[in-house]
Design a protein around this motif. Structure first.
Motif, mmCIF file in Angstrom:
data_model
loop_
_atom_site.group_PDB
_atom_site.id
_atom_site.type_symbol
_atom_site.label_atom_id
_atom_site.label_comp_id
_atom_site.label_asym_id
_atom_site.label_seq_id
_atom_site.Cartn_x
_atom_site.Cartn_y
_atom_site.Cartn_z
ATOM 1 N N THR A 161 30.262 104.377 61.652
ATOM 2 C CA THR A 161 29.223 103.465 62.142
ATOM 3 C C THR A 161 29.616 102.033 61.825
ATOM 4 N N ARG A 162 29.836 101.265 62.876
ATOM 5 C CA ARG A 162 30.246 99.867 62.709
ATOM 6 C C ARG A 162 29.106 98.942 63.098
ATOM 7 N N MET A 163 28.776 98.013 62.213
ATOM 8 C CA MET A 163 27.768 97.002 62.511
ATOM 9 C C MET A 163 28.444 95.896 63.322
ATOM 10 N N ILE A 164 27.942 95.656 64.528
ATOM 11 C CA ILE A 164 28.599 94.630 65.348
ATOM 12 C C ILE A 164 27.754 93.370 65.503
ATOM 13 N N ARG A 165 26.463 93.489 65.312
ATOM 14 C CA ARG A 165 25.637 92.284 65.311
ATOM 15 C C ARG A 165 24.334 92.581 64.598
ATOM 16 N N ALA A 166 23.566 91.530 64.316
ATOM 17 C CA ALA A 166 22.313 91.720 63.592
ATOM 18 C C ALA A 166 21.296 90.676 64.035
ATOM 19 N N SER A 167 20.039 91.019 63.858
ATOM 20 C CA SER A 167 18.932 90.098 64.096
ATOM 21 C C SER A 167 18.213 89.907 62.766
ATOM 22 N N GLU A 168 17.937 88.654 62.406
ATOM 23 C CA GLU A 168 17.338 88.381 61.108
ATOM 24 C C GLU A 168 16.066 87.552 61.242
ATOM 25 N N LYS A 169 15.158 87.779 60.285
ATOM 26 C CA LYS A 169 13.963 86.958 60.132
ATOM 27 C C LYS A 169 13.936 86.464 58.689
ATOM 28 N N LEU A 170 13.696 85.169 58.503
ATOM 29 C CA LEU A 170 13.682 84.574 57.175
ATOM 30 C C LEU A 170 12.319 83.975 56.887
ATOM 31 N N ARG A 171 11.883 84.094 55.632
ATOM 32 C CA ARG A 171 10.649 83.424 55.206
ATOM 33 C C ARG A 171 10.717 83.146 53.711
ATOM 34 N N ALA A 172 9.940 82.171 53.284
ATOM 35 C CA ALA A 172 9.835 81.852 51.860
ATOM 36 C C ALA A 172 8.769 82.740 51.238
ATOM 37 N N VAL A 173 9.088 83.311 50.058
ATOM 38 C CA VAL A 173 8.131 84.165 49.359
ATOM 39 C C VAL A 173 8.171 83.829 47.873
ATOM 40 N N ALA A 174 7.231 84.390 47.134
ATOM 41 C CA ALA A 174 7.192 84.220 45.676
ATOM 42 C C ALA A 174 7.624 85.518 45.006
ATOM 43 N N ALA A 175 8.416 85.405 43.968
ATOM 44 C CA ALA A 175 8.871 86.591 43.236
ATOM 45 C C ALA A 175 7.687 87.278 42.582
ATOM 46 N N GLU A 176 7.733 88.606 42.600
ATOM 47 C CA GLU A 176 6.674 89.360 41.942
ATOM 48 C C GLU A 176 7.190 90.730 41.553
ATOM 49 N N GLY A 177 6.522 91.337 40.588
ATOM 50 C CA GLY A 177 6.779 92.708 40.196
ATOM 51 C C GLY A 177 8.232 93.031 39.910
ATOM 52 N N ARG A 178 8.674 94.130 40.503
ATOM 53 C CA ARG A 178 10.026 94.646 40.270
ATOM 54 C C ARG A 178 11.104 93.637 40.696
ATOM 55 N N ILE A 179 10.847 92.862 41.757
ATOM 56 C CA ILE A 179 11.830 91.903 42.234
ATOM 57 C C ILE A 179 12.074 90.822 41.179
ATOM 58 N N SER A 180 11.024 90.285 40.593
ATOM 59 C CA SER A 180 11.204 89.249 39.567
ATOM 60 C C SER A 180 11.911 89.812 38.342
ATOM 61 N N GLU A 181 11.642 91.075 38.020
ATOM 62 C CA GLU A 181 12.327 91.701 36.875
ATOM 63 C C GLU A 181 13.828 91.813 37.134
ATOM 64 N N LEU A 182 14.197 92.293 38.311
ATOM 65 C CA LEU A 182 15.616 92.481 38.617
ATOM 66 C C LEU A 182 16.369 91.155 38.698
ATOM 67 N N LEU A 183 15.717 90.133 39.219
ATOM 68 C CA LEU A 183 16.376 88.829 39.331
ATOM 69 C C LEU A 183 16.239 88.005 38.054
ATOM 70 N N GLN A 184 15.480 88.544 37.091
ATOM 71 C CA GLN A 184 15.292 87.891 35.789
ATOM 72 C C GLN A 184 14.708 86.490 35.944
ATOM 73 N N VAL A 185 13.656 86.413 36.756
ATOM 74 C CA VAL A 185 12.952 85.142 36.967
ATOM 75 C C VAL A 185 11.470 85.359 36.725
ATOM 76 N N ASP A 186 10.748 84.260 36.529
ATOM 77 C CA ASP A 186 9.314 84.336 36.333
ATOM 78 C C ASP A 186 8.620 84.709 37.635
ATOM 79 N N ALA A 187 7.471 85.344 37.507
ATOM 80 C CA ALA A 187 6.657 85.617 38.685
ATOM 81 C C ALA A 187 6.323 84.300 39.380
ATOM 82 N N ALA A 188 6.272 84.339 40.685
ATOM 83 C CA ALA A 188 5.979 83.183 41.542
ATOM 84 C C ALA A 188 7.169 82.248 41.725
#
Length: 265
Positions: free
Chosen positions: A201-228
């Protein structure tokens, strides 16, 4: 053109008849410019696996003779494939099927760049791999039925030891049978190269959507940053030949020392 070249393409090994139908339906109408008809025929050889990633394709002279068209027509078709990163021209060597092993191709799908210094290859930590039934939204984005089998992967990417990206990846279960945490953890190359080499399976192109969010929960723990803490959230649907979606990837990017770089043309 030789009328034999428009015959339907047989389904490649392990693929459904629907895949072959997609390849045939991708052919442009007969009134399309000749180079586009040649391009569609070349795409069939890529999609069917006749020409494999990293492999040298026939020369422009050979292809022109095979298709009974001018070399200039073949060159224009290949130029478009090269512009779409499906093939790679190498001076004095010929034209090769693009592969995710190449650094240039890898950075097509990793757009995060440091504010200073050169780009670094990320260190990948596979945190979780599970086989699940697709939630409705995941199934919709992957053109599956709700409840179909999917592979779920959670991964942490670090740059120079610093946690920077958390990714949640969803893959169609029928295409990635046998993909395990152990296999991903032991593989040292780019993930897309593994998908290409071992699962066809070869990825030949992609469609992306970007937005700004605040870190929370498990994501903030893994990135070692404060919530928000501000993060960049990127949702990507990657497609293979025939516009078939084969990956949903959601990433949370810590952009304190990085920026998302894209070039528009």
């Amino acid at each position: 053109m030789n009328p034999d070249l428009t015959d339907p393409v047989p389904a490649p090994a392990g693929k459904s008849e629907a895949s072959a139908a997609n390849a045939v339906s991708a052919l442009p109408p007969v009134y399309a410019p000749l180079y586009q008809q040649i391009k569609a025929l070349l795409m069939q050889s890529l999609q069917s696996g006749k020409w494999k990633p990293g492999e040298l394709i026939p020369s422009e002279t050979e292809l022109a003779a095979r298709f009974k068209v001018s070399q200039g027509t073949v060159r224009k078709a290949i130029d478009e494939l090269a512009a779409e990163n499906l093939v790679v021209r190498r001076q004095g060597k010929g034209t090769f099927v693009a592969t995710h092993e190449e650094e240039k191709v890898q950075f097509r799908f990793l757009r995060l760049s440091p504010d200073a210094g050169n780009r670094l290859q990320p260190e990948n930590r596979i945190l979780e791999v599970r086989r699940l039934r697709a939630p409705a939204e995941v199934a919709r984005l992957l053109a599956l039925k709700a409840g179909d089998a999917v592979i779920f992967i959670r991964r942490l990417q670090c740059f120079a030891g610093a946690p920077t990206i958390v990714e949640e990846i969803w893959l169609p279960g029928n295409l990635f049978k046998g993909l395990t945490l152990e296999r991903l953890a032991e593989y040292k190359g780019p993930m897309y190269a593994l998908f290409e080499q071992e699962f066809g399976t070869r990825m030949i192109r992609a469609s992306e959507k970007l937005r700004a969010v605040a870190a929370e929960g498990r994501i903030s723990e893994l990135l070692q940053v404060d919530a928000a803490t501000p993060l960049l959230h990127v949702e990507r649907v990657s497609l293979t030949y025939g516009e078939q979606p084969v990956e949903l990837r959601r990433g949370w990017y810590l952009t304190r020392d990085y920026h998302y770089h894209n070039e528009l043309s």
